[in-house]
Write a protein that holds these residues in place. Structure first.
Motif, PDB file in Angstrom:
ATOM      1  N   GLY A 147      -1.527  -0.477  -0.773  1.00  0.00           N
ATOM      2  CA  GLY A 147      -1.698   0.898  -0.341  1.00  0.00           C
ATOM      3  C   GLY A 147      -0.863   1.810  -1.221  1.00  0.00           C
ATOM      4  N   GLY A 148      -0.499   2.969  -0.690  1.00  0.00           N
ATOM      5  CA  GLY A 148       0.342   3.885  -1.435  1.00  0.00           C
ATOM      6  C   GLY A 148      -0.363   4.645  -2.532  1.00  0.00           C
ATOM      7  N   GLN A 149      -1.691   4.525  -2.636  1.00  0.00           N
ATOM      8  CA  GLN A 149      -2.423   5.210  -3.691  1.00  0.00           C
ATOM      9  C   GLN A 149      -2.848   6.609  -3.286  1.00  0.00           C
ATOM     10  OE1 GLN A 149      -5.646   2.554  -4.468  1.00  0.00           O
ATOM     11  NE2 GLN A 149      -4.326   0.862  -5.060  1.00  0.00           N
ATOM     12  N   ARG A 150      -2.724   6.941  -2.017  1.00  0.00           N
ATOM     13  CA  ARG A 150      -3.050   8.276  -1.545  1.00  0.00           C
ATOM     14  C   ARG A 150      -1.792   8.940  -1.026  1.00  0.00           C
ATOM     15  NH1 ARG A 150      -8.656   7.228   1.897  1.00  0.00           N
ATOM     16  NH2 ARG A 150      -9.871   6.350   0.156  1.00  0.00           N
ATOM     17  N   ARG A 151      -1.807  10.258  -0.997  1.00  0.00           N
ATOM     18  CA  ARG A 151      -0.652  11.021  -0.536  1.00  0.00           C
ATOM     19  C   ARG A 151      -1.087  11.989   0.549  1.00  0.00           C
ATOM     20  NH1 ARG A 151       3.841  10.745  -3.949  1.00  0.00           N
ATOM     21  NH2 ARG A 151       3.473   9.595  -5.887  1.00  0.00           N
ATOM     22  N   ASP A 152      -0.135  12.297   1.435  1.00  0.00           N
ATOM     23  CA  ASP A 152      -0.440  13.267   2.472  1.00  0.00           C
ATOM     24  C   ASP A 152      -0.300  14.671   1.915  1.00  0.00           C
ATOM     25  OD1 ASP A 152       2.248  13.717   2.269  1.00  0.00           O
ATOM     26  OD2 ASP A 152       2.783  12.767   4.153  1.00  0.00           O
TER      27      ASP A 152
ATOM     28  N   SER B 185       6.647  -5.766  -0.556  1.00  0.00           N
ATOM     29  CA  SER B 185       7.490  -4.574  -0.528  1.00  0.00           C
ATOM     30  C   SER B 185       6.820  -3.431   0.219  1.00  0.00           C
ATOM     31  CB  SER B 185       7.813  -4.123  -1.955  1.00  0.00           C
ATOM     32  OG  SER B 185       8.500  -5.142  -2.647  1.00  0.00           O
ATOM     33  N   HIS B 186       7.661  -2.529   0.763  1.00  0.00           N
ATOM     34  CA  HIS B 186       7.202  -1.296   1.416  1.00  0.00           C
ATOM     35  C   HIS B 186       6.226  -1.604   2.557  1.00  0.00           C
ATOM     36  CE1 HIS B 186       9.057   1.506  -1.451  1.00  0.00           C
ATOM     37  NE2 HIS B 186       8.806   0.589  -2.341  1.00  0.00           N
TER      38      HIS B 186
ATOM     39  N   LEU C 287       1.040   7.437   1.285  1.00  0.00           N
ATOM     40  CA  LEU C 287       0.533   6.945   2.562  1.00  0.00           C
ATOM     41  C   LEU C 287       0.413   5.427   2.505  1.00  0.00           C
ATOM     42  CD1 LEU C 287      -2.314   9.532   3.242  1.00  0.00           C
ATOM     43  CD2 LEU C 287      -0.128   9.357   4.437  1.00  0.00           C
ATOM     44  N   PRO C 288       0.890   4.715   3.532  1.00  0.00           N
ATOM     45  CA  PRO C 288       0.722   3.254   3.529  1.00  0.00           C
ATOM     46  C   PRO C 288      -0.724   2.878   3.797  1.00  0.00           C
ATOM     47  CG  PRO C 288       1.692   3.985   5.593  1.00  0.00           C
ATOM     48  CD  PRO C 288       1.602   5.204   4.711  1.00  0.00           C
ATOM     49  N   GLY C 289      -1.092   1.686   3.343  1.00  0.00           N
ATOM     50  CA  GLY C 289      -2.428   1.195   3.605  1.00  0.00           C
ATOM     51  C   GLY C 289      -2.601   0.806   5.057  1.00  0.00           C
ATOM     52  N   THR C 290      -3.848   0.600   5.448  1.00  0.00           N
ATOM     53  CA  THR C 290      -4.165   0.278   6.846  1.00  0.00           C
ATOM     54  C   THR C 290      -4.042  -1.206   7.148  1.00  0.00           C
ATOM     55  OG1 THR C 290      -6.520   0.088   6.298  1.00  0.00           O
ATOM     56  CG2 THR C 290      -5.708   2.256   6.969  1.00  0.00           C
ATOM     57  N   LEU C 291      -3.706  -2.012   6.170  1.00  0.00           N
ATOM     58  CA  LEU C 291      -3.679  -3.457   6.354  1.00  0.00           C
ATOM     59  C   LEU C 291      -2.547  -3.862   7.304  1.00  0.00           C
ATOM     60  CD1 LEU C 291      -5.062  -6.079   5.263  1.00  0.00           C
ATOM     61  CD2 LEU C 291      -3.145  -6.251   3.675  1.00  0.00           C
ATOM     62  N   THR C 292      -2.880  -4.542   8.383  1.00  0.00           N
ATOM     63  CA  THR C 292      -1.898  -5.057   9.351  1.00  0.00           C
ATOM     64  C   THR C 292      -1.943  -6.567   9.467  1.00  0.00           C
ATOM     65  OG1 THR C 292      -3.466  -4.727  11.163  1.00  0.00           O
ATOM     66  CG2 THR C 292      -1.938  -2.924  10.683  1.00  0.00           C
ATOM     67  N   THR C 293      -2.997  -7.212   8.999  1.00  0.00           N
ATOM     68  CA  THR C 293      -3.117  -8.669   9.037  1.00  0.00           C
ATOM     69  C   THR C 293      -4.162  -9.095   8.020  1.00  0.00           C
ATOM     70  OG1 THR C 293      -3.468 -10.582  10.474  1.00  0.00           O
ATOM     71  CG2 THR C 293      -4.885  -8.657  10.816  1.00  0.00           C
TER      72      THR C 293
ATOM     73  N   SER D 265       1.004  -1.758   6.177  1.00  0.00           N
ATOM     74  CA  SER D 265       1.570  -1.560   7.519  1.00  0.00           C
ATOM     75  C   SER D 265       1.822  -2.886   8.224  1.00  0.00           C
ATOM     76  CB  SER D 265       0.617  -0.689   8.355  1.00  0.00           C
ATOM     77  OG  SER D 265       0.353   0.534   7.715  1.00  0.00           O
ATOM     78  N   LEU D 266       2.189  -3.913   7.464  1.00  0.00           N
ATOM     79  CA  LEU D 266       2.434  -5.232   8.035  1.00  0.00           C
ATOM     80  C   LEU D 266       3.711  -5.233   8.864  1.00  0.00           C
ATOM     81  CD1 LEU D 266       1.650  -7.478   4.925  1.00  0.00           C
ATOM     82  CD2 LEU D 266       0.171  -7.045   6.882  1.00  0.00           C
ATOM     83  N   ARG D 267       3.617  -5.696  10.097  1.00  0.00           N
ATOM     84  CA  ARG D 267       4.791  -5.879  10.955  1.00  0.00           C
ATOM     85  C   ARG D 267       5.201  -7.343  11.030  1.00  0.00           C
ATOM     86  NH1 ARG D 267       6.089  -1.310  13.773  1.00  0.00           N
ATOM     87  NH2 ARG D 267       4.509   0.355  13.750  1.00  0.00           N
TER      88      ARG D 267
END
Length: 981
Positions: A100-105, A157-158, A111-117, A137-139
């Motif tokens: 992620g991180g390729q788009r900005r607000d 990272s991140h 902006l982080p990517g939507t990936l969580t799993t 957005s991995l937890r």
């Protein structure tokens, strides 16, 4: 096909079919999307849809793909569906990048990517060796990752990971693991089972301890634990016999094992910014140990707690060098030093839970800086987010400011943005050295912050009982609020600005002209007062009430959004004493429509003014720029003086009326024999806001292609030239030009010379400037030419323009200093000397360095100008970078000798001589990035990465333009030219 397009709109599915057909080359002349073994879908919109349709088409090329890149800024369901198809359709996949991180607000933050799993089926990728899940957005770590037995590199990272699973130790081939900028509090003991691990980066987390099993990483060569909360490290680290780099800076260490000195290959041990008061002698004398920022030899501070009370750990100190990053804050608090002179102090208890603070230092731009008509900028712009974040205790902020030339009747304040508007914070100055000044304030929220120099502001709370407001810079300026002037308390503030009499007399061509200080008043609540308020202004210098000619005395008023200076002398009862002029008003905002309005274009402003002029036949009126300041001016009487009558005063509104709030007004008292007083006030007002500057273009003595451009106030020209004389030479500075604070202009190279730069402030071959009187307005660039310099020298020029460059450069720009073109500011000549020997370029100090590009087209180039920028940032760290680049120590000594007393020459020659040897070699740019990181210059490494990414994007764009890839709809965002600006 229906199964693949399930969940898509019919139109989207149709679009995807067309894209897939083009991707696999179904149509005649279609450019293939599958090129070689790489499938880069992160650069395309709807990358998941493209992948789904490719998988549905099942082209034979898909079976050969080994590298897949996919953006995670997609719908989570669509992303999961696309990834579930990967194991069956891409069985030979070796590298999977899901970043992620390729788009900005809208505020510019990544902006982080939507990936969580990840789908469990990805564990079937038996050949996968490289997995990048950064900026998502991995937890928790996806369960499929520990089952990827061939994994060699894992990048996490991140993200938002708070722990790593025990199963991570089951990866037998892992050699590189990075989990920076997460929320890790502890590490699993099984981490020590990764016997093949060579590089481990756990920086920027919340670790307070390490497992002893970490000593089992027998092949580990690099370990980075910077910016955590470690109070100690296990003695088992001494078993890491292959360790070459150990980074422990910015922790809470109070002790380190002495056995670390016995590691046979250790080349650098970074212990900076910890709590070490004593270090084992074996480490204290070791040349590879860095200990700056530790309280060595200091006695521990006495604890104020009662005996028997557990002592809190000391507040950690972090020192961060990158221009854009983050740091953690725990309930214990911390002291943080950021790049370019920014300090933050989070007291203990400021937060109840750990929080990650993000920061970025922005170059000042007109849209990002809030300046009043008479403000000057003293710092860069600092952004802290999450915006609006509040703390249980005040957070202290220190910003390094440029010491102003004078602080007479001016003050330094920190300005911040809140709820869409800018406000000033209570600021205290702390002088660390004669030329090192800090502005300290308490931060009420997180947003944008900058430091400005403004006219002194005085304020008071007006109660129903009345009060007196005096100017601290001009004691003769007072505002008296009688009892009963207001029913509810209201805040009133004033600012006073003085105009030099010599400058005013030169402007008006009137030897005896004089003006009072310019007064600005603002208030909260209704604009009207219940009882008249008395305003006192001092008479202009040289005047007394005994010899004053009242016919020449004028009180001018200006309140935006009106565009005129209104003469209100006849609208008020003006009382003149021996030294002062007093008048009463029931409201600060006036409405005095002149009989014959003559608007003049001007910048709105909240100041006021008072002026007088001789009578004219018939009634006349004045119009002037809107402003809320006031001023008084004087000139000797003229022969044949005749009386003057002002337009009738409008009827004042009733005391109970409360007109809508207006911007703060300005009053100005003038004394003059000139007519059209409003026009004079407009000119004087504009002159107060102008800066007289010179433009400079100098060339390096050792390398004429290296050109320094500078815009600086006229009074700094001689000292600056004297300081640069040994390293630069060039023409005399331009004639004086006038610019406003914060005005944008640019330099254009012409007549055979062009700029060789790939940098954000270079737009279409022109270098952009934004002038700030107290900041360093310097640009250093490389220039080039298409002409043959082996046959002749090349003469050209650099011209400075406002706005856009005219279609045809005016001829007078080349032969005279000033021309009729209003956009043209100045022109200075340049000369690129003839090259003596084609094969000798770059070999001697007297010849120019040969043009070179470091890198490759696909992954991005570092141009000559990029390398110059890197060299300018290294400073005294260049020997460390050189050693990590592989330069022999003897060559370093020769560079020091050949360029003694010239630090810039040492740095530039080292970097360019290395780059010349690496020209054409694959991976050279990556070697430079790694050397910068190993030398603790991650700030420069990030800049290099940004340039390479920019080049990579341009390369991809060029492929699409030349038809090597299918045409795609443009990505959202500004065009490339605007993005560079």
């Amino acid at each position: 096909m229906a199964t693949v397009a399930e969940g898509l709109e019919p139109e989207a599915a149709a679009t995807g079919d067309a894209a897939a057909a083009a991707a696999v080359g179904a149509g005649p002349g279609a450019a293939p999307l599958l090129a070689g073994k790489q499938l880069n879908l992160d650069l395309y919109p709807a990358g998941c849809q493209r992948l789904l349709h490719l998988c549905a088409q099942q082209p034979t090329q898909l079976l050969q793909v080994e590298f897949l890149r996919l953006s995670t800024h997609e719908d989570p369901g669509l992303l999961e569906a696309a990834l579930a198809r990967v194991p069956a359709r891409l069985p030979r996949l070796r590298s999977l990048v899901l970043k992620g991180g390729q788009r900005r607000d809208m505020l510019g933050a990544c902006l982080p990517g939507t990936l969580t799993t990840l789908p469990a089926s990805l564990s079937g990728l038996g050949r996968l060796a490289h997995l990048d899940l950064s900026f998502n957005s991995l937890r928790t770590l996806p369960a499929c990752v520990p089952h990827m037995r061939s994994l060699d590199a894992l990048l996490l990272s991140h993200n938002r990971l708070s722990e790593l699973p025990e199963a991570l130790g089951a990866l037998p081939a892992l050699t590189f693991l990075t989990v920076t900028h997460n929320r890790l509090r502890a590490l699993p003991a099984t981490l020590g089972a990764l016997s093949t691990l060579q590089r481990l980066d756990l920086s920027e987390n919340l670790l307070d301890s390490l497992p002893a099993a970490i000593g089992g990483l027998s092949r580990l060569s690099e370990l980075n634990l910077a910016s955590n909360a470690l109070q100690s490290v296990p003695a088992s680290l001494a078993r890491l016999r292959c360790l070459r780099l150990l980074v422990l800076h910015s922790n809470r260490l109070t002790s380190v094992p002495a056995d670390l000195a016995g590691l046979p290959l250790l080349a650098q041990l970074d212990l900076r910014d910890n709590q070490l008061r004593a270090v084992p002698p074996e480490l204290l004398d070791a040349p590879f140990v860095r200990l700056q920022g530790n309280p060595l030899g200091e006695a521990p501070a006495a604890s104020p707690s009662p005996p028997g009370t557990p002592m809190d750990p000391e507040m950690p100190r972090l020192r961060l060098t990158s221009d854009a990053g983050s740091f953690p804050v725990t309930p214990w608090g911390c002291s943080v030093t950021l790049a370019h002179g920014v300090r933050l102090l989070f007291p203990a208890g400021a937060t109840t839970a750990p929080v990650t603070i993000h920061y970025q230092l922005w170059l000042p731009q007109p849209g990002l800086v809030s300046l009043g008509p008479h403000d000057s900028l003293l710092s860069s712009v600092l952004e802290l987010w999450p915006h609006g974040l509040t703390f249980r205790q005040d957070v202290s902020l220190w910003l390094l400011v440029v010491p102003p030339r004078t602080q007479l009747c001016r003050e330094v304040v920190v300005r911040t943005r809140s709820d869409g508007s800018w406000s000033d914070l209570e600021t205290f100055l702390e002088e660390e050295a004669p030329k090192r000044l800090w502005a300290r304030c308490q931060v009420p929220h997180f947003s944008w912050f900058l430091v400005v120099l403004r006219p002194v502001s005085d304020a008071c709370l007006v109660p129903p009982e009345g009060t007196l407001l005096c100017s601290s810079g001009h004691p003769g300026v007072k505002v008296t609020f009688p009892p009963g002037a207001t029913q509810e308390p209201r805040h009133v503030s004033m600012q006073v600005l003085r105009m030099a009499g010599r400058e005013l007399r030169a402007l008006l061509g009137e030897p005896g002209a004089a003006v009072s200080p310019l007064l600005r008043l603002s208030q909260s609540g209704p604009t009207s007062f219940l009882r008249p308020v008395t305003v006192q202004l001092p008479l202009p210098p040289g005047l007394t009430g005994l010899d004053l000619d009242r016919s020449r005395l004028h009180l001018l008023h200006r309140a935006p959004p009106e565009a005129t200076w209104d003469d209100i002398t006849a609208a008020v009862a003006l009382e003149v004493t021996h030294l002062y002029a007093r008048f009463q008003v029931t409201h600060f905002s006036w409405s005095v429509p002149p009989p014959r309005p003559q608007p003049h274009p001007c910048v709105p402003s909240p100041w006021s003014l008072l002026l007088v002029s001789p009578p004219a036949p018939g009634h006349c009126s004045w119009s002037a720029p809107p402003s809320p300041w006031s001023l008084l001016l004087f000139s000797p009487p003229a022969p044949g003086h005749c009386s003057w009558s002002a337009p009738p005063a409008p009827s004042a509104p009733p005391p109970s009326a409360q007109p809508p709030a207006h911007p703060p007004p300005r009053y100005w008292l003038w004394y003059t024999t000139k007519a059209r007083v409003g026009d004079l006030a407009r000119k004087a007002w504009e002159r107060l806001r102008l800066h007289r500057v010179n433009l400079i273009a100098l060339q390096r003595r050792r390398d004429p292609e290296q050109v320094l451009l500078q815009c600086l106030p006229r009074n700094k020209v001689d000292a600056t030239l004297q300081r640069l004389l040994e390293r630069y030479r060039g023409p005399e500075p331009s004639d004086t030009v006038e610019v406003f604070e914060g005005e944008k202009f640019f330099a254009a190279f012409e007549r055979g010379i062009e700029v060789d730069a790939d940098r954000p402030d270079c737009v279409e071959g022109r270098i952009c400037f934004v002038f700030y009187s107290h900041l360093k307005n310097v640009k250093e660039v490389y220039v080039t030419t298409a002409l043959d310099r082996e046959a002749q020298a090349v003469r050209g020029q650099v011209s400075f323009y406002r706005g856009s460059v005219p279609t045809e450069v005016p001829k007078e720009a080349a032969r005279q200093r000033k021309g009729a073109d209003a956009l043209w500011m100045a022109t200075l000549p340049l000369k690129l000397p003839r090259l003596r020997a084609p094969k000798g370029r770059g070999q001697g100090a007297s010849l120019s360095l040969a043009p070179l590009n470091l890198g490759d087209a696909e992954n991005g180039f570092l141009t000559q100008a990029n390398l110059l920028s890197v060299a300018g940032r290294l400073g005294p760290d260049w020997p460390t970078v050189a050693l990590h680049l592989g330069l022999p120590y003897g060559e370093l000594q020769r560079i020091r000798h050949d360029f003694r007393d010239d630090l810039d020459g040492q740095t530039r020659h080292m970097l360019f001589s290395w780059a010349e040897r690496q020209a054409g070699q694959p991976g050279a740019a990556g070697l430079l990035v790694r050397a910068l990181e190993q030398s603790d210059r991650r700030d420069v490494a990030e800049e290099v990465r940004a340039v390479l990414d920019l080049g990579h994007r341009k390369y991809q764009d060029s492929i699409r333009r030349t038809g090597l890839a299918p045409e795609d709809p443009p990505l959202p965002g500004p065009p490339a030219s605007q993005a560079l600006a």
